[in-house]
Structure formats: structure tokens, C-alpha cells
Design an enzyme around this catalytic site. Structure first.
Site, mmCIF file in Angstrom:
data_model
loop_
_atom_site.group_PDB
_atom_site.id
_atom_site.type_symbol
_atom_site.label_atom_id
_atom_site.label_comp_id
_atom_site.label_asym_id
_atom_site.label_seq_id
_atom_site.Cartn_x
_atom_site.Cartn_y
_atom_site.Cartn_z
ATOM 1 N N HIS A 9 -51.523 76.872 34.028
ATOM 2 C CA HIS A 9 -52.122 75.724 33.350
ATOM 3 C C HIS A 9 -51.370 75.467 32.067
ATOM 4 O O HIS A 9 -50.930 76.412 31.412
ATOM 5 C CB HIS A 9 -53.606 75.994 33.039
ATOM 6 C CG HIS A 9 -54.380 74.764 32.771
ATOM 7 N ND1 HIS A 9 -54.434 74.185 31.526
ATOM 8 C CD2 HIS A 9 -55.095 73.967 33.600
ATOM 9 C CE1 HIS A 9 -55.171 73.095 31.604
ATOM 10 N NE2 HIS A 9 -55.578 72.931 32.843
ATOM 11 N N ASP B 24 -58.686 74.829 40.425
ATOM 12 C CA ASP B 24 -58.419 74.447 41.811
ATOM 13 C C ASP B 24 -58.328 75.624 42.761
ATOM 14 O O ASP B 24 -58.231 75.444 43.965
ATOM 15 C CB ASP B 24 -57.109 73.648 41.882
ATOM 16 C CG ASP B 24 -57.251 72.339 41.151
ATOM 17 O OD1 ASP B 24 -58.281 71.684 41.334
ATOM 18 O OD2 ASP B 24 -56.344 71.978 40.393
HETATM 19 N N1 ACO Z 1 -46.338 79.620 40.373
HETATM 20 C C1 ACO Z 1 -45.183 80.196 39.978
HETATM 21 N N2 ACO Z 1 -44.614 80.017 38.770
HETATM 22 C C2 ACO Z 1 -45.251 79.197 37.909
HETATM 23 C C3 ACO Z 1 -46.463 78.570 38.233
HETATM 24 C C4 ACO Z 1 -47.010 78.795 39.525
HETATM 25 N N3 ACO Z 1 -48.157 78.220 39.899
HETATM 26 N N4 ACO Z 1 -46.879 77.803 37.199
HETATM 27 C C5 ACO Z 1 -45.963 77.958 36.239
HETATM 28 N N5 ACO Z 1 -44.972 78.811 36.665
HETATM 29 C C6 ACO Z 1 -43.819 79.259 35.872
HETATM 30 C C7 ACO Z 1 -42.772 78.161 35.776
HETATM 31 O O1 ACO Z 1 -41.818 78.260 36.813
HETATM 32 C C8 ACO Z 1 -42.190 78.412 34.422
HETATM 33 O O2 ACO Z 1 -41.267 79.485 34.538
HETATM 34 P P1 ACO Z 1 -39.946 79.507 33.576
HETATM 35 O O3 ACO Z 1 -40.482 79.628 32.177
HETATM 36 O O4 ACO Z 1 -39.224 80.723 34.047
HETATM 37 O O5 ACO Z 1 -39.230 78.220 33.825
HETATM 38 C C9 ACO Z 1 -43.365 78.921 33.593
HETATM 39 O O6 ACO Z 1 -44.276 79.483 34.540
HETATM 40 C C10 ACO Z 1 -44.077 77.828 32.796
HETATM 41 O O7 ACO Z 1 -44.421 76.791 33.704
HETATM 42 P P2 ACO Z 1 -44.301 75.240 33.369
HETATM 43 O O8 ACO Z 1 -44.188 74.466 34.638
HETATM 44 O O9 ACO Z 1 -43.236 75.029 32.340
HETATM 45 O O10 ACO Z 1 -45.710 75.011 32.698
HETATM 46 P P3 ACO Z 1 -46.448 73.627 32.585
HETATM 47 O O11 ACO Z 1 -47.437 73.802 31.489
HETATM 48 O O12 ACO Z 1 -45.465 72.513 32.455
HETATM 49 O O13 ACO Z 1 -47.161 73.447 34.001
HETATM 50 C C11 ACO Z 1 -48.745 73.466 35.749
HETATM 51 C C12 ACO Z 1 -48.500 73.688 34.248
HETATM 52 C C13 ACO Z 1 -48.196 72.097 36.189
HETATM 53 C C14 ACO Z 1 -50.241 73.468 36.009
HETATM 54 C C15 ACO Z 1 -48.051 74.607 36.549
HETATM 55 O O14 ACO Z 1 -48.567 75.863 36.168
HETATM 56 C C16 ACO Z 1 -48.178 74.406 38.061
HETATM 57 O O15 ACO Z 1 -47.363 73.684 38.664
HETATM 58 N N6 ACO Z 1 -49.199 75.061 38.714
HETATM 59 C C17 ACO Z 1 -49.425 74.879 40.126
HETATM 60 C C18 ACO Z 1 -50.156 73.569 40.366
HETATM 61 C C19 ACO Z 1 -51.598 73.622 39.929
HETATM 62 O O16 ACO Z 1 -52.335 74.542 40.237
HETATM 63 N N7 ACO Z 1 -52.012 72.561 39.226
HETATM 64 C C20 ACO Z 1 -53.405 72.396 38.774
HETATM 65 C C21 ACO Z 1 -53.478 72.422 37.295
HETATM 66 S S1 ACO Z 1 -55.157 72.366 36.769
HETATM 67 C C22 ACO Z 1 -55.629 70.773 36.993
HETATM 68 O O17 ACO Z 1 -54.903 69.844 36.909
HETATM 69 C C23 ACO Z 1 -56.975 70.577 37.359
#
Ligand code: ACO
Length: 431
Positions: free
Chosen positions: A308, A366
Site C-alpha cells: 500500500h 483487498d
Molecule cells: N508484490 C511484490 N512487490 C511489491 C508489491 C507486491 N504486491 N507491492 C510493492 N512491491 C515492491 C515494488 O516492486 C517496489 O520494489 P522496489 O523498491 O524494489 O522497486 C516496492 O515494493 C515499493 O512499491 P511501489 O510500487 O513503489 O509502491 P507504491 O506505493 O507505488 O504502490 C501499490 C502501492 C500500487 C498498492 C503496490 O503495492 C501494488 O501494486 N500492490 C498490488 C496491488 C494491490 O493490492 N492494490 C490495492 C491497493 S489498496 C486499494 O487500492 C484499495
């Protein structure tokens, strides 16, 4: 918001600029850069708004480090266990918990608006039967502006109020109609002697040829899902609603914009994506393979329902939903549901894995919601519409707050331009 004596000093090209600092009632201090361009001729650069407050607000507060979510100051776990969805709607919209008389009046107003204009039934019939219910929802909610002309004037507080109540009241009806249309069943009219959540289940699952009794435990679980999704401060879809409305667009068009944004798998679409992922994993012995894929930078796969932007600790909504999943599956006699087993084992494996620990990736709202919704009988395509109908009150509350704010201006971000500088047009035969 109070401007403190504190300020930050920016040194740039031999000049110094004082940036005032605001102290919020909770959360980190905020640097006021509104005059920066006028004074120093520079922009700030913050794609994804990771360090930018786009507005001030009094509605919802999240402490991502502690895993805390407050609506008007009240913790989400207290609201989920003690309150019910329409009371939370009142709280979000008007700022305080209602008295018994205020709640009764609000519930009556919402209930009296649950039917949609009869002509909208024809509008639905223009969609293909196999359209995703989110596609239908975006279209129909946008089209409400063609049906409800008496609540389009955003400068009139009364019309704003009517639009707010209409949207909260009609979204369950429209979401249920989108579902019924997709499975070829007749639309079911709302039944106003049922409460908000029971009415939604009735509109989704009853058919004219049979009696349908809503199970109160399931309607309570539905209500809790609605509460847990009701608002989440300046997330992508809420910011979309605010940006759309900053131009003065009508409320139905703005909420349709929010629904479109919510649909994406990085946001509200994650509940559908998460359940599909759990099904693809299928059994606990395949979990290590998917964990490795999630960690592999060359693989676009991410663990859906994990991570998140704001929570760097467990999402408090996920905690409530995990408990709810156990209760609902037990009630339905499917405690040994294989998806729940996969979800629980996957959660434990990820929480003990150094990659997820280091990046502070925890289950989000989720992760467990899809398991509950599927057990209730909803197809995966309805998960995001259910999120949208629950979040409508959050969008509307933030929209009302923004319109009433005298500082409200059209949203117009700047850019860091990296394209070509001016060059002369080349005639086609010379290219
Ligand atoms: N699985 C694996 N790796 C992940 C995940 C994941 N679910 N989420 C983040 N990471 C990693 C990224 O690859 C990144 O790694 P890096 O630093 O080596 O590049 C690091 O963690 C930070 O992630 P970001 O994408 O930069 O974080 P951001 O805050 O932009 O994204 C998000 C948040 C979009 C929710 C992300 O965690 C994600 O895609 N999760 C999966 C989708 C999801 O569950 N979305 C629902 C969110 S809650 C809602 O909207 C109700």
C-alpha cells in the site's frame, strides 16, 4: 490547519526563500509551496504525489506507520464493530455521529431515493450482456447527469445535498442492475423495508418467481464490507473526483471519473485480481513459486492484495476482514474453503519473507474481501462495483468539502518537460 512560527529556508541561485510550515492536527508538518513559482520561478517535481498534500481535509486520517485509519477521528475497527454503513455515511458527510432523530431522517431520505428513473432501464439495455459491470457502472453513473437535471448546479448547496443523497441511494440499485443484466435476469426493484445492505443483497440475489430471505449474518458482513471501503482520504480515485470537480463539472460526471479510476488493478480492481491470483495459485504447495515470482524484478507479477502507498504496517481493514472471512465461511459451512487456506498460508509466508519485511508489504483491504464476496455468491466481476458503491460516500464527502472550500481552484499540475525544444516543421516529402 495552523500556520506555525516554523518555516523552511530554500537557497536557490544565491537567493533564499522562506517557506511557511503548516501543522496538521495529526500527521507530518506540511511545507507551503504555493508561492514558490511566483517568487523563485521553479516548480517542484513529485510524480505519484508521494510527498505532496493536494488539499486540506477534515474527513479521514491514516497513520500508515501505525496501521491506523480514522473517520472524523473515530477508529475504523470501532465503526466496523459498533456502527452501520448509513451511520458511517452520515458521519463522513456531516462530520459528527448523528442523534437518533438525525439518523432516522437521513435513512428515510436515502431510502426514498433508491429507485432509478424508469427510463434508465432502457439505457441499460444498450449495453452488451457480457460487458464488465464496472463498464456499465461508469456509463450509467455518468448518464445520471442526463436524468437528474435538478441536482447538477454545484453552486447551489441544496442541489449538492440532493445529488449526494441520490448517489448514495442509487449506487446499490445500479450495481445490482449491472449484475442482473450481465446474467440475463430481470432487474429487481429496491425494497424499502430492508436496510441498505440487505436491500443490496435482495436486488442482487432475488428473482421474481421465488421468495428470498436475506440472511442477517450475511447482510451484516455485507454492511461491514461497505463500512471498510467507505473512505480512504486522498487515494487515486478520490483525487480523480476532486480533480474532475475542480473544473466545476457536475457530481455524476465526477463520480463516474472516480469509478473509472477505481477500476484499475493497482487500486479497486485489486480485489478481483487478488481472488483470480488465489485461484491460479490453487494449493498451498504452489505458494513458494508465486512468492519467488513476486520478488523477481524481471517478472511483472505482484502479489495482489499486498502493499500500500500509505500503510507500512497491516491495513486495519484487512484485520477486520480476515475475521469476517472466518465468520462468513463458518456460517456458510465452508470453513475449509481452499482459497481461504491458500490466502492464510500465503499471508504467513509473505509476512516472514525478508523481501516483504524489508519493503514493509502487508495485506491490504483487498486480500480477504474477495473470499467473503465469493462465498456470498458474487462473481469476481462484481467485486470492484461493490467497492465503488461503498466508496461513493467517501467521494461525495470529499467533493462536498472541496466545493464548499473558498480556496477551491481548478487543479492544474505542472510538468518537467523533457521533449524537443522548438523546431521547424518538415514537409512530408523531405522526412
Ligand atoms: N508484490 C511484490 N512487490 C511489491 C508489491 C507486491 N504486491 N507491492 C510493492 N512491491 C515492491 C515494488 O516492486 C517496489 O520494489 P522496489 O523498491 O524494489 O522497486 C516496492 O515494493 C515499493 O512499491 P511501489 O510500487 O513503489 O509502491 P507504491 O506505493 O507505488 O504502490 C501499490 C502501492 C500500487 C498498492 C503496490 O503495492 C501494488 O501494486 N500492490 C498490488 C496491488 C494491490 O493490492 N492494490 C490495492 C491497493 S489498496 C486499494 O487500492 C484499495
Amino acid at each position: 490547519m495552523t500556520e506555525t512560527q516554523k518555516s523552511a529556508t530554500l537557497s536557490l541561485n544565491g537567493e533564499t526563500y522562506e517557506l511557511p510550515i503548516f501543522s496538521p492536527t495529526a500527521g507530518p508538518d506540511v511545507l507551503d509551496i504555493r508561492k514558490l513559482y511566483a517568487q523563485a520561478g521553479v516548480f517542484t517535481y513529485d510524480p505519484g504525489f508521494t510527498s505532496t498534500a493536494s488539499c486540506d481535509s477534515t474527513i479521514t486520517y491514516i497513520d500508515g506507520g501505525k496501521g491506523e485509519l480514522l473517520h472524523r477521528g473515530y477508529p475504523i475497527d470501532q465503526l466496523a464493530s459498533k456502527s452501520h454503513y448509513l451511520e458511517v455515511c452520515y458521519l463522513l458527510l456531516y462530520g459528527e455521529l448523528p442523534t437518533a432523530a438525525q439518523l432516522e431522517d437521513f435513512e428515510t431520505r436515502v431510502t426514498r431515493h433508491t429507485m432509478v428513473h424508469e427510463q434508465m432501464h432502457n439505457f441499460f439495455r444498450g449495453f452488451r450482456r457480457d460487458a464488465h459491470p464496472m463498464a456499465t457502472l461508469v456509463g450509467v453513473v455518468g448518464a445520471m447527469s442526463a436524468f437528474y437535471h435538478d441536482s447538477l448546479d454545484v453552486t447551489d448547496p441544496w442541489q449538492r445535498e440532493v445529488a449526494a443523497v441520490r448517489l448514495i441511494a442509487k449506487l446499490p440499485t445500479i450495481a445490482a442492475m449491472a449484475y442482473k443484466y450481465s446474467i440475463g435476469q430481470p432487474f429487481v426493484y429496491p425494497k424499502n423495508d430492508l436496510d441498505y445492505s440487505a436491500n443490496f443483497l435482495h436486488m442482487c440475489f432475488s428473482v421474481p418467481s421465488e421468495e428470498y430471505h436475506v440472511n442477517p449474518i450475511l447482510s451484516r458482513a455485507m454492511d461491514r464490507i461497505f463500512i471498510l471501503h467507505a473512505d480512504h482520504e486522498q487515494n487515486a480515485s478520490t483525487s480523480t473526483v476532486r480533480l474532475a470537480s475542480s473544473s466545476g463539472a457536475n457530481p455524476f460526471a465526477c463520480i463516474a471519473a472516480g469509478i473509472a479510476c477505481l477500476w484499475g488493478p493497482a487500486h479497486g480492481g485489486a480485489n478481483q485480481a487478488c481472488l483470480e491470483m488465489l485461484k491460479e495459485i490453487g494449493s498451498v504447495d504452489r505458494i513458494p513459486e508465486f512468492i519467488e515470482r513476486a520478488k523477481d524484478k524481471n517478472d511483472p507479477f505482484r502479489l495482489m492484495g499486498f502493499g500500500h502507498r500509505v500503510y507500512k504496517n497491516t491495513d486495519p481493514r484487512a484485520k477486520v476482514l480476515k475475521q469476517s472471512a472466518d465468520e462468513v465461511l463458518e456460517l456458510l459451512g465452508v470453513e475449509d474453503n481452499p482459497l481461504l487456506q491458500v490466502a492464510k498460508e500465503l499471508e504467513q509466508t509473505a509476512l516472514n519473507d525478508p523481501y516483504f519485511i524489508e519493503k514493509k508489504l502487508f495485506p491490504n483491504v483487498d486480500f480477504y474481501s474477495g473470499i467473503i464476496l465469493e462465498a456470498m455468491g458474487f462473481p469476481t466481476s462484481m467485486f470492484t462495483p461493490i467497492f465503488a458503491l461503498s466508496r461513493t460516500v467517501g467521494w461525495i464527502s470529499q467533493w462536498k468539502e472541496m466545493i464548499a472550500d473558498p480556496q477551491n481552484k481548478i487543479g492544474r499540475p505542472r510538468q518537467l518537460y523533457l521533449g524537443e525544444t522548438m523546431r521547424d516543421y518538415t514537409d512530408i516529402e523531405k522526412r
